[in-house]
Each structure stands twice: as structure tokens, then as C-alpha cells.
Design an enzyme around this catalytic site. Sequence first.
Site, mmCIF file in Angstrom:
data_model
loop_
_atom_site.group_PDB
_atom_site.id
_atom_site.type_symbol
_atom_site.label_atom_id
_atom_site.label_comp_id
_atom_site.label_asym_id
_atom_site.label_seq_id
_atom_site.Cartn_x
_atom_site.Cartn_y
_atom_site.Cartn_z
ATOM 1 N N CYS A 1 0.824 -1.208 0.000
ATOM 2 C CA CYS A 1 0.000 0.000 0.000
ATOM 3 C C CYS A 1 0.863 1.265 0.000
ATOM 4 C CB CYS A 1 -0.944 0.005 1.189
ATOM 5 S SG CYS A 1 -0.141 -0.224 2.785
ATOM 6 N N HIS B 1 -0.993 0.827 7.610
ATOM 7 C CA HIS B 1 -1.617 0.874 6.290
ATOM 8 C C HIS B 1 -1.591 2.304 5.747
ATOM 9 C CE1 HIS B 1 -4.108 -0.508 3.033
ATOM 10 N NE2 HIS B 1 -5.063 0.366 3.314
#
Length: 782
Positions: free
Chosen positions: A312, A736
Site C-alpha cells: 500500500c 496501512h
Amino acid sequence: MAACFHINSEDLKQPSGSQVVYREDCTQCFDTVDEEQGINVCLSCFNGGCAHDRNHALLHFKRFGHPLALNIKRSRKKIQRDEPPQKVSKLAIAAETDDDQFDTSTRVLCYHCYQNDIDKSSGNLPSVIEGVMSAMPFSKREEVKAWEQEFVPCEHTLCIDQSSPRQLESQELAQCSMCNLKENLWLCLECGNLGCGRSQFGGVGGHSHGLAHFETTSHAIAVKLGSITAEGSADIFCYRCNEERIDPHLAQHLGHWGINLADREKTEKSLMELQVEHNLRWEFSMTTEDGHELRPLFGPGFTGLKNLGNSCYLSSVIQCLFNLSEFQNRYYHPDDEPPFSQKPAEDLETQMRKLADGILSGRYSKPATDVSASPDTPEVPHQSGLAPAMFKHLVGRGHEEFSTMRQQDAFEFLLHLFKLVSLSKHTGGLRNPIESFAFSVEQRLQCLHCRKVRYRVDQQDNVSLSVPARISKSVHEEDSPTKFESVTISECLDAFTSEERVDLRCPSCNSEDGFSKRSMFKTLPQELVINARRFELVNWVPTKLDIPVEVGEGPIDFTRYLAPSPSEGEELLPDVEPPAQKFVPNEIALNQLLGMGFPQIRSENALFVTGNSDAEAAMNWLFAHMDEPDIDEPLAQKGSVETSLETQKDSAEVTQLSEMGIDVNRARIALAAVGNDVNRAIDWVFSHPEDPIETGIDTQAGDSRSNRSVGFDASPARYRLHSIVCHKGTSVHAGHYVAVVRKALPGQNDSAWVMYNDEKVVMVDDIQKLKNSAYLYFFSRV
């Protein structure tokens, strides 16, 4: 119809184990075997090309003349499941084959003979087709890496010096020797001490007593007791390297303390399992305040990227960059043929254009068709997203961090990508997009005694700001998590441009009163990227501080951060650099080389050519130039380093670096300093941007970055926030990342904020919370 004679060619051979077979997607666009026309795999070089309207497979034949191709099409089987899919809990790939998931059809065609359904059992085709279909495709290789982490030994695991052997009793292996913890226990393989681990990993308890043991004894290697398996796998950590390692002789080293490997049973999760599980917990909200799912968006510029396993950080940076006009103008050319390359999957220009086309064209931005309806599925399913596996492999190749499948720092990846793009070729009137990020920072030093000044101007393409940490006074409970007051982006910039005192001796008046130091913008760029640093070291681990940073929706005026013109009557400090003198070798490095057995003249020559920096660089140069006839000639006989370098024969590595735009002399010195490793030489060049290397070479003469002005110094200098990269998690190597971009929506006059959460692309209602937690800010000049 005449038979195709190419099927009997001796050049028709099945792929070897080392060859990559691109049989799932096109190397020049994101079309896959799931498209209506499928993928044509070249049976000569195993390149994958689409067979749709752009027909990159036909283009491959026209360019290279490879006649035969295997067309592969597949469709997903409809499988009735009586239970929900099992959640991934292990670092392993499920043993489900393509045959279990898909119906696949194949046919052979020959472009040269104009045949499109050749008998697959004829000629040399059977073995080649079998080899292609059984080979692990490129995407699967990357998927395996995403869940199976490989570690290597280090010198400390290979050279463990264990003290006198003894049998550790069961009570000695039951709890930490310094506290009462009975889990997350690490056994020192050198002395048998048992200490608890760090508490940062996955929320598991720990007081870092294993680390404390290392700090007091320098015993570097420890094994996590609960991770040991009878097969010989275990978590091995080297405190000296601060990295997870492997111990090739683990059974022997455990047996030294009376621990039989065959009797061990894994009772705790490994560090890698904890990290993956920890990262999976960090989810950005995909619902509105009233609980409704955020509206998915589709179309040009609204294409998501699949998470390849902790990727990510890459996806979020890419989405921000390709929403800038500079990157779109440079790489998005939908009407042009792809660049000519024999290996398009390994060509940066091709892969950047492939990314631009995939993200911006809208061709792949459509609701997924293989999503089964469930209470958790939105009314309109999200898109499947593009898998940038080729791009990730290419930009990470040879890099210690980005070649792995671990979570990485998005800011470090941005700088790495900036470097690769800047070093690549920009021909045909296409402008290097990184130039739009370039600006100058002026550093001003003033002696506090004689008031004389010195100015230095450095070119940059980013600015990293420290975020002031002010603990909120509203929280009084002792056990409550620390809360911080919010700060504005202007406060961060004020701190960056404020004066500070530094302790230096003045070269003019010899005063030790010190200097005042101030850094301000000499010029500002078209696109300004700011990294907000909210981290502090806790037990040697970078830990994120949850400090909100406020950024307004309107333009911000940066004019007050531009450096003022020098005041009248300012006196400049004298130049402290001595005039050119006889070369004096680094005494420490020279003694180290002499201690290794190298002759003095050779050692001095090596230090001279490699910049007189350190013994390792000189040693690498010596091993690479042992056969040179003048290696034992004194420096006085060789003349200047410019002359000696000019007489060297340019190697393929020098040519490769020069094609990237690196000055030839600088390329030679960089390669000499790192043992002719091209990737390390690139890093060396960027870590010594203005370094004269003590050789007499005028590096600025060959460095265009140093001679030309970059950025703007005009005022007013107003900037508006264009996009952000947000991070959730306690560390840059966990958690994340998502990207949030200000975009114009189809049919609307006003812009809106759009979140790219891997493959999910949605419109955001509450941008303020996301802006407060942003890690990277992208501002555009307005």
C-alpha cells in the site's frame, strides 16, 4: 491450408527454470487472460502480449519477428460455497490450483503463416506448451513473496561464540530472568539467558529485557522460544544488525543448552505473522458517519491498485503522482506505440507508461464481476484493481528494502522513485517530471561575535518537517494514552525556518561564541511535497506520535518563508577551504589497508581514486584493478586523477551510468568506490551530490543540477493542498497507507476529495480527519 513450418524449428524450446513466463497479463498494458481475447504468449521469448484492439502481441511480432504464440483465455468457475471463505492466518499460499478456480482454453497461432489454430500436438509444440502452462507466472512469483518472507544469516549468526555448555532446566525456560513474563521470551544463544522481547510487535507484552541483556553483554543473537518448530524454523534476531536473521546451525546451538529441536512445538506466532496480522488491523473507515458505505467511483483517473502484500505504500504514492499534470504529460500517451524494448517488463519507461494508461484511461475502472452479494458488500461492488507486479519488481530490483514484500516507508519510496525517474532518459521533448518538484534552500550562518555571514544554497525536491509535540493538558488519567495538541502546517514551517544556535569556531575572528543558523526557501517549486515527521525512537524502534496537523482548504501563502535579500554592508566569512595541496591519504583508512597486507603505494592510489573516504571503498577498487600495469606507480608519476581516469577504458557499467545522465568521471569514481556494482553506484552518486571527492575534479562542472536555477522566487507564493498520503499504525514499517486526492468529479463544477484505498476508490465526506493524520502532503502552486 499449408502447414506451418515454424513448429519444427530447433529454436522452439520449453522455458527453462530461470526464465520468466508472462502468461497472465500483457507486459505493456494491464489486459489479462481474463479478457475476451486473452493473452498471446510468445513461444520464442515468453513475452505476454494482449490480443485486443491495441494488440501488443502483434506489435511484438512486428518488432522481433517471433512467429508463434500461445493464446490463453480463462474464465472463473462458478463454485457454490456452503461456508464463508477462510481468513488468511498463515504466511503461506493455499494449495488451490488454477484448474480449481478457472476454465482455461488455449490455441496456437502463427503470425508469419497467418494461421490462428495450429494443431497443438504437432512438431515441437507439445513440450513447449506444457512448459509454458506449468511454469510459475510472474504474478504468482510475486504473490508467493508476499506471504513467504526469506531471511539470510549474518556474520554474527555464523560466528556465535557460545559459553560453556549446560542443561537448561524447564524452570529456567519458563519466564524472563528480569521480570515475570511467561511469553514472548527470547533465549540468548551465546550465554543461555532468557529475556522478554519488545512490546511493539503486534501488541504482545514485553519489557525489552532481551534488548537490555544485549546492551550490557553485547550478546547479539537470540531465538524466540515459542516460535521454534521441530522442522528447524524459528525467529532469530540479531540485536547488533537490528534485523531478523536465520541461523543455519540452530539445532547445534540449541543443543548446546540441552534443547532438543525434535521435541519443540511452536506455541506462539512468528514475528512475520504478527506483523501481517497487525497490518491487516489498520483499516481506514469506508463508511459515512451514519454508517452507509462510501460511494465507489469509476472512470478515467479513478482506478485502484491491488495490494500485492504490504504494497500500500507504493500504491498510495503512485496515485498521488499520477494525479499531477507533470506525470500525466510525461507518461500518458494513449495514441502512441509503447517504447521499443526487448524486455518491456524490465524497462522503466514502458512500465511507467503502462501504469499511466492503466490508472488514467478508465479502461479497467469498472465494478468487479466476481463479487458475490453479501451483507458486507456495497450495493455497487468495488473494482478489482490493477496488479502493478511488474512495476514493483522493477523499481525494487537490487534495493535492500523495496525488493522485499515487507511494509516500507512511503516517503522513502517516493524519494527512491524520484531518483529512478530523474536518472532515466527523457527524450523527444518530454520533460523530467521531477523538475517540477525542484527548489533551493538557502542556509545562512552568522558569527555571533564578528557578525560576518556565510550563505549556502542546496537544491532539493522535498522538505521534511518536524512536527512539534505538545502534550494535551486535557487528559489527566495516569493510564490514558498520551494525547497531543493539534498544530498547523504553518507552525511546522515556522520551526523549519526559525533561527537556531550552533557551536562552531569562527574562521574569521576565532571566536567560540557560536553561530546563528537559519534555513529558508531560496526558491519554491511548482509542486511541493512535505513529509510530516511524527516519530520518536522508543527502544530503538521508530514509533509514531498521534499529533494532528491542520491544513486549510484554501491557498497558503509561502511568501514569508522565502529568504530575504542579503543586507547591505554584510561581510562574508573567508573561505576556509585550503588551496590545492599535495594529496594526503586518510591515515586511518591507510593503516587499515596496510594491515590487510596491501602495499603502501597501491593503498595510496586506491584512496586517491575513491575519494580518500574509507578503507572498504579503496579495497573494492584494489580488487577490481589488480591487473592494471600502473597500479604500483606513485601518485606523482600518474598526474592528476582527471588524467588517470580519462585513460581508463570505459566499462559497460560506466556506459550504463552515463546513459542515465551521470557524468562519466563521476560514474567511474562511484563504481570504483563500490566495487563496480551499478545499483550501489547510483546510490553513491546521490549520497555525494556536491562532493568534490578531494580529487581535483570540478564535479559541479559536469552536474547540471548545480549550475542552473530551479524553482520560483516570485511572490506571492500561494500553494493549495492537492493530495495526501495518510498512514495508520504505530510505525512506518507497519500499518496501512491510503492516498486522498482533490479531483474534479464528472458533471460537477467543484472539486471533491477521493480516497484510494488499494483497489477501492471512493468519495470522501470528512476530509479533515484524514488531513490531520497525513504523512505526506502534496501542494501545487496556484
